[in-house]
Enzyme design. Structure first.
Site, PDB file in Angstrom:
ATOM      1  N   GLN A   1       1.019  -1.013  -0.483  1.00 49.67           N
ATOM      2  CA  GLN A   1       2.096  -0.230  -0.344  1.00 49.67           C
ATOM      3  C   GLN A   1       2.459   0.373   1.199  1.00 49.67           C
ATOM      4  O   GLN A   1       1.427   0.677   1.908  1.00 49.67           O
ATOM      5  CB  GLN A   1       2.109   1.101  -1.109  1.00 49.67           C
ATOM      6  CG  GLN A   1       3.413   1.966  -1.078  1.00 49.67           C
ATOM      7  CD  GLN A   1       4.583   1.388  -1.537  1.00 49.67           C
ATOM      8  OE1 GLN A   1       4.674   0.940  -2.799  1.00 49.67           O
ATOM      9  NE2 GLN A   1       5.631   1.743  -0.716  1.00 49.67           N
TER      10      GLN A   1
ATOM     11  N   ASP B   1       5.624  -9.287  -1.753  1.00 45.68           N
ATOM     12  CA  ASP B   1       6.696  -8.449  -1.011  1.00 45.68           C
ATOM     13  C   ASP B   1       7.212  -9.485  -0.135  1.00 45.68           C
ATOM     14  O   ASP B   1       8.448  -9.271   0.486  1.00 45.68           O
ATOM     15  CB  ASP B   1       5.956  -7.487  -0.060  1.00 45.68           C
ATOM     16  CG  ASP B   1       6.193  -6.015  -0.399  1.00 45.68           C
ATOM     17  OD1 ASP B   1       7.182  -5.851  -1.154  1.00 45.68           O
ATOM     18  OD2 ASP B   1       5.471  -5.368  -0.195  1.00 45.68           O
TER      19      ASP B   1
ATOM     20  N   LYS C   1       6.324   1.306 -10.331  1.00 43.86           N
ATOM     21  CA  LYS C   1       5.989   0.029 -10.324  1.00 43.86           C
ATOM     22  C   LYS C   1       5.067  -0.133 -11.336  1.00 43.86           C
ATOM     23  O   LYS C   1       5.206  -1.258 -12.260  1.00 43.86           O
ATOM     24  CB  LYS C   1       5.384  -0.588  -8.858  1.00 43.86           C
ATOM     25  CG  LYS C   1       6.474  -0.472  -7.775  1.00 43.86           C
ATOM     26  CD  LYS C   1       5.825  -0.710  -6.492  1.00 43.86           C
ATOM     27  CE  LYS C   1       6.475  -0.940  -5.353  1.00 43.86           C
ATOM     28  NZ  LYS C   1       5.981  -1.152  -3.945  1.00 43.86           N
TER      29      LYS C   1
END
Length: 291
Positions: A97, A120, A53
């Site tokens: 995460q 997200d 990422k």
């Protein structure tokens, strides 16, 4: 019949290139998108994912801000970090995460993120907005699947779509996105009765059940489009939730594993960060990057 391969890797590369162009245009206006990624603990798979990422964020010209915390970090400390990132104007997107260490309340952490920076798409407000047809940040994997379907089929209106999987991360938002595109949607899962018969009626099958080679080729309607979200480690390497070898001769198009949906997830994370930056600065949403 042999299915056309839907090349998610190539599509994602094209998408990242387009995002890079959009970022350059924003920078010319004095705006640099910033993505903050928070990793708690040392899960090996998460570490690899966070590195990818960060690298791709920098490649498209965005600022990549990584925060790595020990596995025994108190939840209060993580929430305090999220508060600081929420208040930081240089941060347009925040991603924590997953999975988190067991002592942390995942829902409390996700819902502490500013919904406008929730790239997200997991915050309860974004989930509700998506379900009610409002402007929302959309989970990255379903958004990537939608982009691949639109690119291959064009108009999804009236198509019979079967989503196999009911997770909050993929299955449920995928169904909402297909509904928004006027598909006729059925949500199934591993315990659904007569699942093969349901599959044989579907023009679109999105498999996200988390079982290696679960969907068999004789379940597939001839000419159907099959989107395989699964990533399962087996003795044969990475395989999807669809038995590719038996499905490919029947389907009209199919995503491979690896190289299908997977590359789209990070590309759509960058797309969401770009969208969040545009909204924070009163700019129009970038075309083609939102549902």
């Amino acid at each position: 019949m042999t299915a056309k391969l839907i090349d998610g890797k190539a599509f994602a590369a094209h998408l990242r290139a387009r995002i890079g162009t959009e970022v350059a245009a924003m920078k010319a206006q004095g705006i640099t998108p910033g993505l903050a990624v928070v990793l708690v603990g040392e899960d090996p798979a998460s570490q690899v994912y966070v590195r990818s990422k960060g690298r791709m964020t920098r490649e498209v010209g965005m600022n990549s801000l990584e925060h790595r915390l020990p596995a025994d970090t108190p939840q209060a400390d993580l929430l305090a970090l999220i508060d600081r990132l929420n208040a930081d104007p240089a941060v347009n997107g925040i991603l924590v995460q997953l999975p988190l260490p067991r002592h942390m309340d995942e829902a409390a952490v996700i819902n502490a993120i500013d919904p406008a920076k929730d790239v997200d798409g997991f915050h309860i407000l974004n989930v509700g907005r998506l379900a009610t047809g409002q402007k929302a940040m959309v989970p990255c994997t379903p958004l990537g699947c939608l982009m691949l379907l639109r690119a291959h089929l064009g108009d999804l209106s009236g198509k019979n779509a079967l989503v196999i999987g009911r997770s909050n991360i993929v299955g449920k938002p995928m169904a909402q996105l297909l509904l928004r595109d006027s598909a006729t949607v059925t949500v199934a899962h591993s315990r659904t009765a007569n699942l093969p018969a349901l599959c044989r009626q579907a023009d679109i099958v999105v498999a996200a059940v988390g079982r290696a080679r679960f969907v068999q080729g004789d379940w597939i309607k001839p000419g159907a489009v099959v989107i395989d979200v699964g990533i399962n480690r087996t003795d044969d390497g990475l395989v999807g939730d669809v038995d590719f070898d038996s499905a490919a001769p029947v389907a009209g198009a199919i995503t491979p594993v690896p190289g299908g949906v997977g590359p789209m997830t990070i590309a759509c994370l960058l797309a969401n960060t770009l969208t969040a930056t545009a909204r924070a600065n009163g700019l129009p949403d970038p075309k083609g990057l939102t549902p």
